[in-house]
Scaffold this motif. Structure first.
Motif, short mmCIF file in Angstrom:
data_model
loop_
_atom_site.label_atom_id
_atom_site.label_comp_id
_atom_site.label_asym_id
_atom_site.label_seq_id
_atom_site.Cartn_x
_atom_site.Cartn_y
_atom_site.Cartn_z
N ALA A 86 0.83 -1.21 0.00
CA ALA A 86 0.00 0.00 0.00
C ALA A 86 0.86 1.26 0.00
O ALA A 86 0.51 2.26 -0.62
N ILE A 87 2.00 1.22 0.68
CA ILE A 87 2.89 2.38 0.72
C ILE A 87 3.70 2.50 -0.56
O ILE A 87 3.88 3.60 -1.10
N ILE A 117 11.20 8.15 -10.70
CA ILE A 117 12.04 7.10 -10.11
C ILE A 117 12.44 7.45 -8.69
O ILE A 117 12.40 6.63 -7.78
N ILE A 118 12.84 8.71 -8.48
CA ILE A 118 13.26 9.14 -7.14
C ILE A 118 12.09 9.05 -6.16
O ILE A 118 12.24 8.58 -5.02
N ALA A 119 10.90 9.48 -6.60
CA ALA A 119 9.72 9.41 -5.72
C ALA A 119 9.40 7.96 -5.37
O ALA A 119 9.04 7.66 -4.22
N SER A 120 9.54 7.05 -6.33
CA SER A 120 9.27 5.64 -6.05
C SER A 120 10.26 5.08 -5.04
O SER A 120 9.89 4.30 -4.16
N PHE A 180 9.54 3.44 -1.43
CA PHE A 180 9.91 2.05 -1.23
C PHE A 180 10.58 1.85 0.13
O PHE A 180 10.34 0.85 0.83
N LEU A 181 11.40 2.80 0.55
CA LEU A 181 12.15 2.67 1.81
C LEU A 181 11.22 2.59 3.02
O LEU A 181 11.33 1.66 3.83
N PRO A 182 10.29 3.53 3.22
CA PRO A 182 9.37 3.38 4.37
C PRO A 182 8.45 2.18 4.23
O PRO A 182 8.02 1.61 5.25
N ALA A 183 8.17 1.75 2.99
CA ALA A 183 7.34 0.56 2.81
C ALA A 183 8.03 -0.66 3.40
O ALA A 183 7.40 -1.47 4.09
N VAL A 184 9.33 -0.79 3.15
CA VAL A 184 10.09 -1.92 3.69
C VAL A 184 10.17 -1.83 5.21
O VAL A 184 9.96 -2.83 5.93
#
Length: 408
Positions: free
Chosen positions: A353-354, A373-376, A380-384
């Protein structure tokens, strides 16, 4: 009836009544707000700089990608911050939200609340620390000056801690021809009729879909008749067929030949209805392909997705985040269905979801791939982090790491 045919018909029916009709209402509601206010909502976002990440997160939180898609042209015009883009994309529920809301509403409530909080916090962090595209360009320049191009920042230099992008003229994702690009004595009136019938099916389907949710998502037999199961089946198959026609043929003769694009305003209520129908038909294609594809894979391979996910351990939330990196809603819809089938833990759903950006990433990719790409990566980091934390810490305490959490 052969089981393969049954899978196809049930996917068409369920995809339309359980997902598409709710997409239609949200896209139409957003379009009507834009039409009635003459773009006032967008101006309010542009004029409240401190609230932009939070407002962007709220738009992204609305099921579907309509709210998030609207924010991307604002960034390309230089009127919202890069942190707003990050918050919007991170909070984007995408079209998979309709699947989770329909089949696991309690899980949806928690997962998207977590995604909203994590994404908005990340967005404000990006703005406050100054982690915009120019900062990344500067870091690349120090590492490899020969490969740095300065990005697309206006004037080639930084403007404050988080510079906005400035483009000359309208971006191709913001301005496009909305009228029909083809005309036929037969197909033009036929397509307008299909559009009207599509909305009739959508209204009836919305009633049936709401009743389906109120009944707790029961099994619905594939049947034809005056009862609930019969109406559910007939309306679902008719609506899905009309959606496929509008997407493949009708959009060229009614209008909105180019779908998945942002719109500032609409010329009339009918124009708003056309936009909502075409956008929903586009989403319906993704939904049907995802639903049928997943069911056929399970049917022909006999794969036990639940067993595979159960053995993944901490890799499950990591996998959910990786799937979220894939642009578009198709992979996310598949993941949502796997979760609803009890094949993934809640930590994987929350990480996805994040990390997912839905269709909202496409307009940004088309004009500024670097920013996309930078936004993704930033999401991705807080999602993990959140996914792993749910797996090891919060999940065992609150039961959210269990398979089937919140599923009806």
């Amino acid at each position: 009836m052969p089981e393969a045919t049954t899978i196809l018909l049930e996917s068409l029916r369920d995809g339309y009544v359980q997902v598409s009709v709710f997409v239609a209402i949200t896209v139409l509601a957003f379009g009507l707000v834009q039409y009635l206010t003459g773009g006032a909502l967008l101006r309010a976002i542009e004029e409240n700089e401190r609230l932009q990440p939070a407002l962007g997160g709220l738009l992204g939180l609305t099921p579907g990608c309509g709210g998030a898609i609207v924010v991307m042209p604002l960034y390309l015009r230089g009127t919202v911050s890069f942190g707003t883009v990050v918050a919007t994309l991170g909070a984007t529920a995408g079209d998979s939200a309709f699947v989770i809301l329909a089949l696991a509403p309690e899980a949806a409530l928690y997962a998207y609340a977590i995604a909203f909080a994590a994404s908005v916090a990340t967005g404000y962090l990006v703005d406050s620390v100054g982690l915009g595209v120019s900062r990344v360009d500067a870091a690349v320049a120090r590492l490899s000056p020969a490969t740095a191009d300065g990005g697309t920042v206006a004037g080639g230099g930084a403007i404050g801690p988080n510079p906005a992008h400035d483009y000359a003229g309208e971006s191709p994702t913001h301005s496009h021809e909305t009228g029909p690009d083809r005309h036929s004595r037969v197909l033009t009136p036929l397509s307008h009729l299909a559009h009207v019938l599509w909305w009739v099916a959508a209204i009836v389907g919305l009633v049936l879909g709401s009743l389906y949710l109120l009944r707790g998502g029961p099994e619905v037999a594939l049947a034809v008749g005056p009862g609930f199961d019969g109406l559910f089946t007939v309306v679902g198959l008719v609506g899905a067929s009309l959606s496929l026609y509008l997407y493949a043929v009708g959009r060229h003769y009614v209008g909105e030949g180019t779908v998945a694009r942002a719109r500032d305003s609409f010329s009339s209520v009918y124009d708003t209805l056309v936009h909502a129908a075409m956008e929903t038909s586009f989403v319906t294609v993704w939904v049907l392909v995802a639903l049928a594809g997943y069911e056929y894979v399970v049917f022909f391979t006999g794969a036990d997705v639940a067993t595979l996910a159960a053995s993944a351990g901490v890799l499950a939330p990591l996998g959910g985040a990786v799937v979220g990196l894939i642009p578009g809603c198709g992979p996310q819809i598949v993941l949502a269905n796997v979760y609803a089938e009890g094949g993934l833990p809640f930590s994987a759903l929350s990480a996805n979801a994040i990390a997912q950006d839905g269709d909202a990433l496409f307009p940004l990719l088309a004009v500024d791939a670097k920013a996309a790409i930078i936004a993704s990566i930033y999401n991705f980091l807080p999602a993990v982090v959140v996914g792993v934390a749910l797996h090891f810490l919060w999940g065992p305490v609150f039961g959210m790491a269990e398979f089937g959490f919140g599923v009806l």
